[in-house]
Design a protein around this motif. Structure first.
Motif, PDB file in Angstrom:
ATOM      1  N   TRP A   1      -4.956  -4.303  -1.244  1.00 31.46           N
ATOM      2  CA  TRP A   1      -3.556  -4.460  -1.639  1.00 31.46           C
ATOM      3  C   TRP A   1      -3.301  -5.761  -2.380  1.00 31.46           C
ATOM      4  CZ3 TRP A   1      -1.103  -8.746   0.209  1.00 31.46           C
ATOM      5  CH2 TRP A   1      -1.648  -9.348   1.353  1.00 31.46           C
TER       6      TRP A   1
ATOM      7  N   ILE B   1      -5.801   2.800  -3.411  1.00 31.41           N
ATOM      8  CA  ILE B   1      -6.084   2.279  -2.076  1.00 31.41           C
ATOM      9  C   ILE B   1      -7.571   2.350  -1.775  1.00 31.41           C
ATOM     10  CG2 ILE B   1      -5.710   2.689   0.395  1.00 31.41           C
ATOM     11  CD1 ILE B   1      -2.891   3.553  -0.268  1.00 31.41           C
TER      12      ILE B   1
ATOM     13  N   SER C   1       0.821  -1.217   0.000  1.00 30.74           N
ATOM     14  CA  SER C   1       0.000   0.000   0.000  1.00 30.74           C
ATOM     15  C   SER C   1       0.850   1.260   0.000  1.00 30.74           C
ATOM     16  CB  SER C   1      -0.934   0.009   1.217  1.00 30.74           C
ATOM     17  OG  SER C   1      -1.844  -1.068   1.172  1.00 30.74           O
TER      18      SER C   1
ATOM     19  N   ALA D   1      -3.101  -5.546  -6.156  1.00 33.73           N
ATOM     20  CA  ALA D   1      -2.177  -4.532  -6.681  1.00 33.73           C
ATOM     21  C   ALA D   1      -1.536  -4.943  -7.996  1.00 33.73           C
ATOM     22  CB  ALA D   1      -1.087  -4.238  -5.641  1.00 33.73           C
TER      23      ALA D   1
END
Length: 376
Positions: A49, A44, A36, A52
């Motif tokens: 996360w 975010i 993060s 990602a």
């Protein structure tokens, strides 16, 4: 015997599995925080996360250019612009908040005679049948696909913000003396409680153990009033003494257990040879007690470095004395909603404690097991 061996094997597996689960539970949040810290606020807010490395879908709302900026195009008045930047692909759009994904890219949406089109690349076109007036553009609701993206801007914001260097030095100014002073005092006290005979020794040991359970918050205000009355309030010396007082019970307890477990024959032989208590303490006890000293130093250093409460009470928010945790708190603002800055700040603030821990961690277990096993 076979039954006992099977039971032991099952217990070993249970212990190993429990340890593995605990490690995962500790590591996962840290990994999530690290990931993060390299993502921006929009990412975010839109996805976790763990996504990602994959594209994520985001719903955004924009307001098109004002109608009075429309340009003539044949019999129409047209406004053109972009709703998405940075390679984001549009998958749907809408002109009504109740139906934000009503149209596919390229379709024409009719809003009170106004034709609205958004392409899959994020370009929008609004065509008015006659010259429009007004200063508020239409609201467009767009769903985009965000490709994986990482940034160092969060760390740049934290590392190069105004005053961060001074706060870093202030934290060292607080932490190093607040770690060394209680170790020096506790080492002398622990030796006295372990090997010196004097009236009230058992009572003092009981008092030290009792102080371990006294809530820290109960002593803050009375201690601050005492510091102000003797003239060391809002000064480094005052916070050193505060951390020393709060750390001494654990330090004395830990070191006393370790020193009491040292071989009795070595101490008695030194006394027979004419060594004084100070000589024994300096030449024998201190070198042999290094694991316990190092283990407490790790705990005290981590505690003081990450402290915000005591620093706020005993130093305040003076710009020249603001520590790292106080500076990062101000960087986040009063609401603390900048999660990307919070994640980056966490890793900036733990860099030094991690270095200290891994440089001294080999002594930690030996120090924590102080006095648990007696020699033959």
């Amino acid at each position: 015997m076979d039954g006992m061996a099977g039971t032991s094997s099952r217990v070993t597996w249970a212990v190993n599995l429990s340890a593995f689960i605990l490690v995962v539970l500790w590591v996962l949040p840290t990994v999530g925080l690290l990931i993060s810290s390299f993502r921006d606020r929009d990412q975010i807010s839109a996805s976790g996360w763990w996504t990602a490395l994959s594209a994520s879908e985001q719903n955004i709302q924009i307001r098109a250019a004002a109608p009075d900026e429309a340009q003539p195009e044949g019999s129409l008045w047209v406004i053109e612009g972009e709703v998405a930047e940075g390679g984001r692909e549009v998958t749907a759009f809408g002109v009504n908040s109740r139906r934000p994904v009503e149209f596919a890219p390229g379709e024409v949406a009719d809003r009170n005679g106004v034709a609205v089109t958004v392409t899959d690349t994020g370009a929008y076109r609004i065509a008015y049948p006659e010259k429009p007036e007004g200063s508020r553009g239409l609201r467009l609701f767009v769903t985009t696909v965000e490709p994986p993206r990482f940034t160092l801007e969060n760390y740049e914001t934290v590392l190069f913000s105004e005053g961060i260097g001074r706060s870093f030095l202030n934290t060292f100014t607080v932490t190093i003396p607040a770690t060394v002073i209680p170790i020096l005092i506790a080492a002398f006290a622990a030796y006295a409680l372990a090997w010196m005979e004097f009236p009230g020794r058992a009572l003092l040991i009981a008092v030290v153990v009792g102080l371990l359970v006294v809530p820290l918050q109960m002593a803050l205000i009375p201690l601050l009033k005492l510091h102000n009355s003797i003239g060391i309030g809002k000064a480094y010396f005052g916070i050193w003494m505060a951390h020393t007082g709060f750390g001494l019970p654990l330090a004395i307890y830990l070191l006393r257990n370790y020193i009491a477990g040292l071989p009795k024959e070595v101490i008695e032989s030194a006394r027979v040879d004419g060594a004084t208590d100070f000589d024994i303490f300096r030449r024998i006890v201190l070198p042999l007690s290094f694991p316990a000293l190092a283990s407490f130093a790790i705990f005290q250093f981590l505690w003081v470095w990450n402290d915000l409460l005591i620093a706020t009470v005993f130093l305040g928010n003076n710009e020249d004395q603001l520590v790292m945790t106080g500076r990062l708190r101000e960087l986040l603002g009063s609401r603390g909603g900048d999660w990307e800055i919070l994640a980056a700040s966490a890793f900036v603030s733990i860099a030094v404690p991690i270095l200290v821990f891994f440089s001294m961690q080999r002594y930690l277990v030996r120090g924590l097991l102080a006095g648990s096993v007696k020699g033959g």
